[in-house]
Design a protein around this motif. Structure first.
Motif, PDB file in Angstrom:
ATOM      1  N   ASN A  24       0.727  -1.263   0.032  1.00  0.00           N
ATOM      2  CA  ASN A  24       0.014   0.072  -0.089  1.00  0.00           C
ATOM      3  C   ASN A  24       0.834   1.280   0.116  1.00  0.00           C
ATOM      4  N   ASN A  25       1.977   1.359   0.659  1.00  0.00           N
ATOM      5  CA  ASN A  25       2.838   2.449   0.616  1.00  0.00           C
ATOM      6  C   ASN A  25       3.854   2.303  -0.276  1.00  0.00           C
ATOM      7  N   PRO A  27       2.665   1.921  -3.999  1.00  0.00           N
ATOM      8  CA  PRO A  27       1.838   1.391  -5.323  1.00  0.00           C
ATOM      9  C   PRO A  27       2.487   1.251  -6.675  1.00  0.00           C
ATOM     10  N   THR A 102      -4.475  -9.454   4.423  1.00  0.00           N
ATOM     11  CA  THR A 102      -3.755  -7.888   4.833  1.00  0.00           C
ATOM     12  C   THR A 102      -2.494  -8.356   5.525  1.00  0.00           C
ATOM     13  N   THR A 111       1.783  -1.451   5.143  1.00  0.00           N
ATOM     14  CA  THR A 111       0.626  -2.268   4.945  1.00  0.00           C
ATOM     15  C   THR A 111       0.783  -2.844   3.633  1.00  0.00           C
ATOM     16  N   GLY A 112      -0.207  -4.093   3.483  1.00  0.00           N
ATOM     17  CA  GLY A 112      -0.212  -4.317   2.124  1.00  0.00           C
ATOM     18  C   GLY A 112      -1.528  -5.391   1.883  1.00  0.00           C
ATOM     19  N   THR A 113      -1.871  -5.693   0.736  1.00  0.00           N
ATOM     20  CA  THR A 113      -2.939  -6.832   0.550  1.00  0.00           C
ATOM     21  C   THR A 113      -2.185  -7.752  -0.175  1.00  0.00           C
TER      22      THR A 113
END
Length: 120
Positions: A24-25, A27, A102, A111-113
């Motif tokens: 997420n940080n 992309p 997550t 964070t991430g997916t």
């Protein structure tokens, strides 16, 4: 004559899972490779391509409560040895997938997916 029918678990949680991860940080890195070896003894090994293009390895433990999968893993790759991450996902047994995954790095704003499919 007596017949015995053995029902096999078609998509058990234990096995090799392969899929994708998005940081997420970061992309701009796009969709990255992610895999997990979920073992019967409660251990998990993960392997992923980082946004920096390096390969990272982690080890830890996992639990499954109903359909709620969770794991705590620790990086074993320099320079991030000892960095802890928390994983959560929904175990969709019928489809053989871990969805809505997550990832959160403990003590950092990272964070991430992820999404994984059971392949073995």
């Amino acid at each position: 004559i007596r017949d015995t029918i053995l029902l096999h678990d078609l998509n058990p949680i234990v096995g090799l899972w392969i899929g994708t991860f998005i940081a997420n940080n970061e992309p701009e890195a796009g969709t990255l490779y992610y895999s997990a070896d979920i073992r019967a003894n409660g251990s998990i090994l993960t392997h992923n391509l980082g946004a920096d293009g390096n390969t990272y390895y982690n080890e830890g433990t996992w639990t499954l409560t109903g359909t709620a999968f969770s794991a705590t893993i620790t990086c074993t790759t320099v320079p991030y040895v000892g960095v802890v991450e928390k994983l959560t996902a929904i175990y969709e047994k019928e489809n053989g997938i871990l969805s809505s995954g997550t990832l959160e790095t403990v003590g950092a704003n990272a964070t991430g997916t992820f999404s994984l499919s059971r392949i073995n």
